[in-house]
Scaffold this motif. Structure first.
Motif, PDB file in Angstrom:
ATOM      1  N   LEU A 101      -4.012  -3.589   4.235  1.00  0.00           N
ATOM      2  CA  LEU A 101      -2.612  -3.847   3.891  1.00  0.00           C
ATOM      3  C   LEU A 101      -1.876  -4.456   5.083  1.00  0.00           C
ATOM      4  O   LEU A 101      -1.149  -5.435   4.957  1.00  0.00           O
ATOM      5  CB  LEU A 101      -1.934  -2.536   3.468  1.00  0.00           C
ATOM      6  CG  LEU A 101      -0.420  -2.597   3.220  1.00  0.00           C
ATOM      7  CD1 LEU A 101      -0.082  -3.550   2.093  1.00  0.00           C
ATOM      8  CD2 LEU A 101       0.131  -1.209   2.901  1.00  0.00           C
ATOM      9  N   TYR A 102      -2.117  -3.887   6.273  1.00  0.00           N
ATOM     10  CA  TYR A 102      -1.438  -4.335   7.489  1.00  0.00           C
ATOM     11  C   TYR A 102      -1.875  -5.735   7.890  1.00  0.00           C
ATOM     12  O   TYR A 102      -1.049  -6.579   8.247  1.00  0.00           O
ATOM     13  CB  TYR A 102      -1.737  -3.336   8.613  1.00  0.00           C
ATOM     14  CG  TYR A 102      -1.048  -3.653   9.905  1.00  0.00           C
ATOM     15  CD1 TYR A 102       0.336  -3.500  10.039  1.00  0.00           C
ATOM     16  CD2 TYR A 102      -1.774  -4.105  11.011  1.00  0.00           C
ATOM     17  CE1 TYR A 102       0.973  -3.789  11.230  1.00  0.00           C
ATOM     18  CE2 TYR A 102      -1.149  -4.396  12.197  1.00  0.00           C
ATOM     19  CZ  TYR A 102       0.227  -4.247  12.311  1.00  0.00           C
ATOM     20  OH  TYR A 102       0.855  -4.539  13.477  1.00  0.00           O
ATOM     21  N   THR A 103      -3.200  -5.997   7.833  1.00  0.00           N
ATOM     22  CA  THR A 103      -3.687  -7.290   8.317  1.00  0.00           C
ATOM     23  C   THR A 103      -3.635  -8.383   7.254  1.00  0.00           C
ATOM     24  O   THR A 103      -3.502  -9.556   7.585  1.00  0.00           O
ATOM     25  CB  THR A 103      -5.146  -7.177   8.815  1.00  0.00           C
ATOM     26  OG1 THR A 103      -5.954  -6.661   7.753  1.00  0.00           O
ATOM     27  CG2 THR A 103      -5.249  -6.260  10.015  1.00  0.00           C
TER      28      THR A 103
ATOM     29  N   TYR B 126      -5.349  -5.054  -1.746  1.00  0.00           N
ATOM     30  CA  TYR B 126      -5.779  -3.938  -0.885  1.00  0.00           C
ATOM     31  C   TYR B 126      -5.937  -2.630  -1.657  1.00  0.00           C
ATOM     32  O   TYR B 126      -6.525  -1.687  -1.171  1.00  0.00           O
ATOM     33  CB  TYR B 126      -4.768  -3.747   0.253  1.00  0.00           C
ATOM     34  CG  TYR B 126      -3.509  -3.033  -0.193  1.00  0.00           C
ATOM     35  CD1 TYR B 126      -2.510  -3.707  -0.884  1.00  0.00           C
ATOM     36  CD2 TYR B 126      -3.337  -1.679   0.061  1.00  0.00           C
ATOM     37  CE1 TYR B 126      -1.378  -3.061  -1.317  1.00  0.00           C
ATOM     38  CE2 TYR B 126      -2.204  -1.011  -0.376  1.00  0.00           C
ATOM     39  CZ  TYR B 126      -1.226  -1.707  -1.068  1.00  0.00           C
ATOM     40  OH  TYR B 126      -0.107  -1.052  -1.500  1.00  0.00           O
TER      41      TYR B 126
ATOM     42  N   ASN C 241      -5.016   0.941   4.506  1.00  0.00           N
ATOM     43  CA  ASN C 241      -3.821   0.553   5.253  1.00  0.00           C
ATOM     44  C   ASN C 241      -4.117  -0.527   6.283  1.00  0.00           C
ATOM     45  O   ASN C 241      -3.272  -1.355   6.581  1.00  0.00           O
ATOM     46  CB  ASN C 241      -3.189   1.777   5.906  1.00  0.00           C
ATOM     47  CG  ASN C 241      -2.428   2.591   4.887  1.00  0.00           C
ATOM     48  OD1 ASN C 241      -1.335   2.234   4.494  1.00  0.00           O
ATOM     49  ND2 ASN C 241      -3.048   3.647   4.397  1.00  0.00           N
ATOM     50  N   PHE C 242      -5.341  -0.507   6.794  1.00  0.00           N
ATOM     51  CA  PHE C 242      -5.735  -1.552   7.731  1.00  0.00           C
ATOM     52  C   PHE C 242      -5.699  -2.916   7.023  1.00  0.00           C
ATOM     53  O   PHE C 242      -5.177  -3.898   7.559  1.00  0.00           O
ATOM     54  CB  PHE C 242      -7.131  -1.268   8.281  1.00  0.00           C
ATOM     55  CG  PHE C 242      -7.587  -2.280   9.283  1.00  0.00           C
ATOM     56  CD1 PHE C 242      -7.138  -2.214  10.593  1.00  0.00           C
ATOM     57  CD2 PHE C 242      -8.460  -3.298   8.919  1.00  0.00           C
ATOM     58  CE1 PHE C 242      -7.547  -3.149  11.531  1.00  0.00           C
ATOM     59  CE2 PHE C 242      -8.876  -4.234   9.837  1.00  0.00           C
ATOM     60  CZ  PHE C 242      -8.422  -4.164  11.152  1.00  0.00           C
TER      61      PHE C 242
END
Ligand SMILES: Nc1ncnc2c1ncn2[C@@H]1O[C@H](COP(=O)(O)OP(=O)(O)OP(=O)(O)O)[C@@H](O)[C@H]1O
Ligand SMILES: [Mg+2]
Lengths: 241, 310
Positions: free
Chosen positions: B125-127, B234, B122-123
């Motif tokens: 995916l987020y960045t 990701y 998720n990190f």
């Protein structure tokens, strides 16, 4: 008694987490001696050896090796400076060959060139190991494993050899051989601290002995005197001294 | 008939390529299992990070989507950076998420690794966003070298390259494990961690080294596959992790040669299946193998029957 002291425990306490296992242990081992450490189940014999090897750290007191306080030293340092162990149940690496097990024993040595020669001399002492040189540890018999464990420990050139219940799990005939071997290794100059449940046998070859009971040394004397001590038999049946 | 043979040899090449990659991933699972008796479910994310790191390096040395550097140096740099970043990340994970749980039940470690996996995914995916990152590397390989013909079989340069790197890394690891003191210490620690401590092996340090090696190989696998298929996103770690895990179980979890054999075998099985079934079934093969091994031969090809820990 003017031989030099190799190993000394001074007022050593040791714990596993919050549970104290050793109480105020004092021991002295001089060069060339064969000392036995006796005691019933769970009295703290193995823990004493682990404390000497630096695997368990004393919570109080100190262990001295050749006069140096080794409390803060890691195990590999302690091995390099002259202690090694034949562990309880031998603990041969099951999926390594005899040769690889031996090489692990010599791993911390600085004089790499000498190692090969020393392995050869171990094969002279234990010819069966040479025959099994490429076998995996797990296929060896109990007696062969015991020899391998001894050879592995001797390959670090120990000033003091620790042995934890070397006769355990061996057939009666092998037990006799085992004690003879230990006596011989000692006569050739290796100082030995041996933990045993087989008190009579151990004391018959030892110079001196210590008796542990629930983490405290309750008796220490010459081997002969201990053999004759009225409390010994009783202690071994689990009674209080 | 000839057609089938042509197809089979083509698929064999594909199978060895992807099998080599599975082997690299499986090694990480198996080595960590060896010393900690845990399944490191965050391992797939190290693979994914390897792919992303390679892409970042490529971006750094590209202008207007075209690389501006010698191809050999650039690709080496991508691989080394991928291995380094994954290795460091592996060390951080060990330190933060596993070491505090060393004495806890294995289930806690397993859950911790799942947590780490979800976090990293998720990190990224987020960045980085959900969009697939495309590797503009087609121009890197000189025109005449892009494909080779052996009989009817066509092999791309990248395939040969991936196979080569996988095998070099496996040979290197085999040498380290068999011949060096570090390798012997790793095996000793995996076989009997307490006995290893008796022999003066610093088992905490060995566990760190195992994470270092396993994670670096996972990262290498990630960048190699990204180069081969010229993309990464990701989510690739999930699939790759499952395949690597299956390969490790197939070979016998805990056994390094087993992981190598298991990876190659799984890759070949998948590729062969594609010859006879629609390629949509490819991923099912891994699960059928996983389930069959767990039922009929839980110790895998090379694993020991029962783990005796005295
Ligand atoms: N790793 C450990 N963690 C917690 N407690 C331990 C550990 N090892 C030993 N103990 C406890 O410490 C005490 C002493 O154990 P130790 O193994 O030193 O005894 P021992 O005299 O060697 O016994 P045995 O004759 O069974 O070998 C026991 O009560 C044991 O349960
Ligand atoms: Mg004991």
């Amino acid at each position: 008694m003017n031989a030099e002291t190799v190993l000394e425990l001074k007022n050593v306490n040791a714990c596993y987490g919050k549970i104290q296992v050793l109480y105020n242990i004092n021991m002295t081992i001089k060069k060339g001696e064969l000392i036995c450490l006796l005691g019933g189940n769970a009295s703290g014999k193995s823990t004493t050896l682990k404390t000497i090897l630096g695997i368990v750290k004393p919570s109080e007191g100190a262990v001295f090796l050749n006069g140096e306080n080794i409390n803060k030293r890691p195990t590999d340092y302690i091995i390099r400076n002259g202690v090694s162990i034949v562990p309880e149940n031998r603990r041969i690496f099951p999926r390594m060959t005899v040769l690889e097990n031996l090489e692990i024993g010599a791993m911390h040595r600085k004089d790499r060139g000498q190692v090969k020669q020393d392995i050869e001399s171990m094969f002279e002492l234990f010819p069966i190991l040479e025959k099994r040189i490429n076998r995996q540890g797990m296929v060896l018999s109990g007696g062969e494993q015991q020899m391998l464990a001894m050879a592995r420990a001797l390959l670090s050139n120990p000033a003091v050899l620790l042995m934890d219940e070397p006769s355990m799990g061996l057939s009666p005939a092998l037990v006799d051989q085992q004690f003879e071997l230990i006596e011989n290794i000692n006569k050739k100059g290796t100082t030995i601290l041996m933990v045993e449940q087989n008190a009579t046998m151990a004391l018959s070859i030892a110079d001196r002995g210590y008796v542990l009971q629930t983490g405290e040394i309750v008796l220490s004397d010459d081997a002969k005197a201990l053999l004759d001590h009225p409390g010994m038999q009783k202690a071994y049946l689990g009674g209080e001294l | 008939m000839e057609d089938i043979f042509g197809q089979l040899s083509q698929q064999a090449i594909n199978g060895i390529t992807i099998g080599g990659v599975y082997a690299l991933i499986a090694i990480g699972y198996t080595m960590v299992y060896g010393v900690l008796s845990m399944l490191n479910f965050a391992h797939g994310e190290l693979y994914m990070m390897g792919g992303f790191t390679g892409w970042w390096v490529l971006q750094f040395f590209s202008s207007k989507h075209q690389p501006v550097m010698n191809a050999a140096i650039l690709i080496s740099l991508m691989i080394l950076a991928a291995m380094a970043v994954s290795a460091i990340l592996g060390l951080v994970i060990e330190r933060v998420a596993y070491r505090p749980l060393r004495k806890a039940p294995r289930m806690n470690l397993l859950l911790s690794s799942l947590g780490v996996s979800i976090f990293i995914q998720n990190f990224i995916l987020y960045t980085q966003g959900a969009k697939v990152k495309v590797f503009q590397v087609s121009n890197l390989i000189p025109e005449g070298l892009r494909t080779f013909h052996v009989g009817d079989t066509v092999i791309s340069f990248m395939r040969i390259f991936v196979i080569g790197v996988c095998f070099v890394l496996m040979l290197l690891l085999t040498f380290v494990i068999k011949k060096t003191n570090i390798g012997k210490s790793i095996r000793a620690t995996a076989q009997d961690i307490e006995a290893a401590a008796f022999m003066g092996i610093d088992t905490d340090r060995i566990i760190v080294i195992v994470f270092l090696i396993g994670s670096a190989l996972g990262g290498a696998a990630g960048i190699l596959v990204s180069l081969l298929f010229t993309q990464v996103d990701y989510y690739v770690g999930f699939q790759a992790g499952l395949k690597g895990f299956t390969a490790a179980v197939l070979g016998g979890i805990g056994s390094i040669p087993g992981a190598m054999a298991g990876g190659l075998l799984l890759g070949l099985c998948e590729a062969m299946a594609v010859t006879f079934f629609p390629s949509a079934y490819k991923d099912v093969v891994a699960f059928i193998i996983l389930i069959a091994v767990l039922i009929f031969r839980p110790q895998g090809l090379m694993g020991e029957k029962i783990r005796e820990k005295v």
